[in-house]
Design an enzyme around this catalytic site. Sequence first.
Site, PDB file in Angstrom:
ATOM      1  N   ASP A   6       0.830  -1.208   0.000  1.00 58.12           N
ATOM      2  CA  ASP A   6       0.000   0.000   0.000  1.00 58.12           C
ATOM      3  C   ASP A   6       0.863   1.255   0.000  1.00 58.12           C
ATOM      4  OD1 ASP A   6      -2.304   1.454   0.011  1.00 58.12           O
ATOM      5  OD2 ASP A   6      -2.789   1.114   2.115  1.00 58.12           O
ATOM      6  N   ASN A  42     -10.653  -2.591  -6.257  1.00 54.49           N
ATOM      7  CA  ASN A  42      -9.848  -1.684  -7.092  1.00 54.49           C
ATOM      8  C   ASN A  42     -10.470  -1.429  -8.467  1.00 54.49           C
ATOM      9  OD1 ASN A  42      -6.562  -2.820  -5.897  1.00 54.49           O
ATOM     10  ND2 ASN A  42      -7.821  -1.103  -5.211  1.00 54.49           N
TER      11      ASN A  42
HETATM   12  C1  FPP Z   1      -1.766   0.269  -3.302  1.00 48.20           C
HETATM   13  O1  FPP Z   1      -1.359   1.593  -3.494  1.00 48.20           O
HETATM   14  C2  FPP Z   1      -1.334  -0.579  -4.354  1.00 48.20           C
HETATM   15  C3  FPP Z   1      -2.139  -1.116  -5.327  1.00 48.20           C
HETATM   16  C4  FPP Z   1      -3.571  -0.839  -5.451  1.00 48.20           C
HETATM   17  C5  FPP Z   1      -1.616  -2.007  -6.332  1.00 48.20           C
HETATM   18  C6  FPP Z   1      -0.279  -2.592  -6.067  1.00 48.20           C
HETATM   19  C7  FPP Z   1       0.388  -2.663  -7.356  1.00 48.20           C
HETATM   20  C8  FPP Z   1       1.690  -2.633  -7.579  1.00 48.20           C
HETATM   21  C9  FPP Z   1       2.718  -2.648  -6.512  1.00 48.20           C
HETATM   22  C10 FPP Z   1       2.205  -2.579  -8.965  1.00 48.20           C
HETATM   23  C11 FPP Z   1       1.727  -3.667  -9.830  1.00 48.20           C
HETATM   24  C12 FPP Z   1       1.941  -4.985  -9.235  1.00 48.20           C
HETATM   25  C13 FPP Z   1       2.559  -5.998  -9.828  1.00 48.20           C
HETATM   26  C14 FPP Z   1       2.685  -7.300  -9.128  1.00 48.20           C
HETATM   27  C15 FPP Z   1       3.125  -5.872 -11.154  1.00 48.20           C
HETATM   28  P1  FPP Z   1      -2.481   2.692  -3.528  1.00 48.20           P
HETATM   29  O2  FPP Z   1      -2.644   3.134  -4.935  1.00 48.20           O
HETATM   30  O3  FPP Z   1      -3.717   2.177  -2.874  1.00 48.20           O
HETATM   31  O4  FPP Z   1      -1.820   3.793  -2.670  1.00 48.20           O
HETATM   32  P2  FPP Z   1      -2.582   4.919  -1.835  1.00 48.20           P
HETATM   33  O5  FPP Z   1      -3.336   4.207  -0.754  1.00 48.20           O
HETATM   34  O6  FPP Z   1      -1.461   5.747  -1.329  1.00 48.20           O
HETATM   35  O7  FPP Z   1      -3.467   5.645  -2.798  1.00 48.20           O
END
Ligand code: FPP
Length: 246
Positions: free
Chosen positions: A18, A66
């Site tokens: 996250d 998501n």
């Molecule tokens: C949370 O950050 C992360 C995600 C929703 C997706 C995780 C994805 C990756 C690390 C990249 C793609 C993955 C792979 C395996 C290729 P957020 O966007 O919710 O962060 P925030 O809470 O700060 O908005």
Amino acid sequence: MNGSELTKLPRHLAIIMDGNGRWAEQRMLKRIVGHQRGVETVRMVVEQASALGIGYLTLFAFSSENWSRPKVEVRALMSLLRKYIRMELVRMMKNNIRFNVIGNRADLPAEVNRILDDALGQTSQNTGMVLTLALSYGGRQEIVRAAAKIAQDLKAGNLGSDEITETLFNQYLDTSDLPDPDLLIRTSGEMRISNFLLWQLAYTELYFTDINWPDLTINSLHAALADYQARERRFGKTSAQISQRS
Ligand code: FPP
């Protein structure tokens, strides 16, 4: 980490990655840049976990919820995922990693599913770490899917209601061939499970860090593992029972 510490590593490490969006927003960058940097951390963690001898690594890459993000972000995440799998396949083969996916794959774009199938097929005989990506995954949805499959088998006469036990229920989950996680790490300071592995996390040790996912370093990963090693897992027993191994 030294040799003696290696014996107390989690067999199964699960991670809620996250803070990509906040990492980017704090730097006046687009959220997708945070996800791109997040992929670098994924690479580091996969490599480290595999090198340390962790048996199972499960990463929450895209939740059922998501899908309701802006279309442009969903598309960008799907595109990153395709690129990641294509690029990592060579490394997975080199490091003997078996790739695995949990979640509702029916919702994923056909092109993503094709690439996933290719990686699943090519790595299926590998005997090292099992790398599971949770994609279009929600814990409640998984439990409901399992219950629906059990109902079908009951109706078809393949199963009797007296056969429904925890062990049987487990076999109907996406994670039927994985042990329960020993350690869950969540980055970015949020202290929630967010619908991840609800059934499987029953006795898992939880570790929260304020670090945003793109900023997680090898040292901060090792700090989480060291914290886990210092914990006493009692599974409902007393401390004395655990020390007597009864
Ligand atoms: C949370 O950050 C992360 C995600 C929703 C997706 C995780 C994805 C990756 C690390 C990249 C793609 C993955 C792979 C395996 C290729 P957020 O966007 O919710 O962060 P925030 O809470 O700060 O908005």
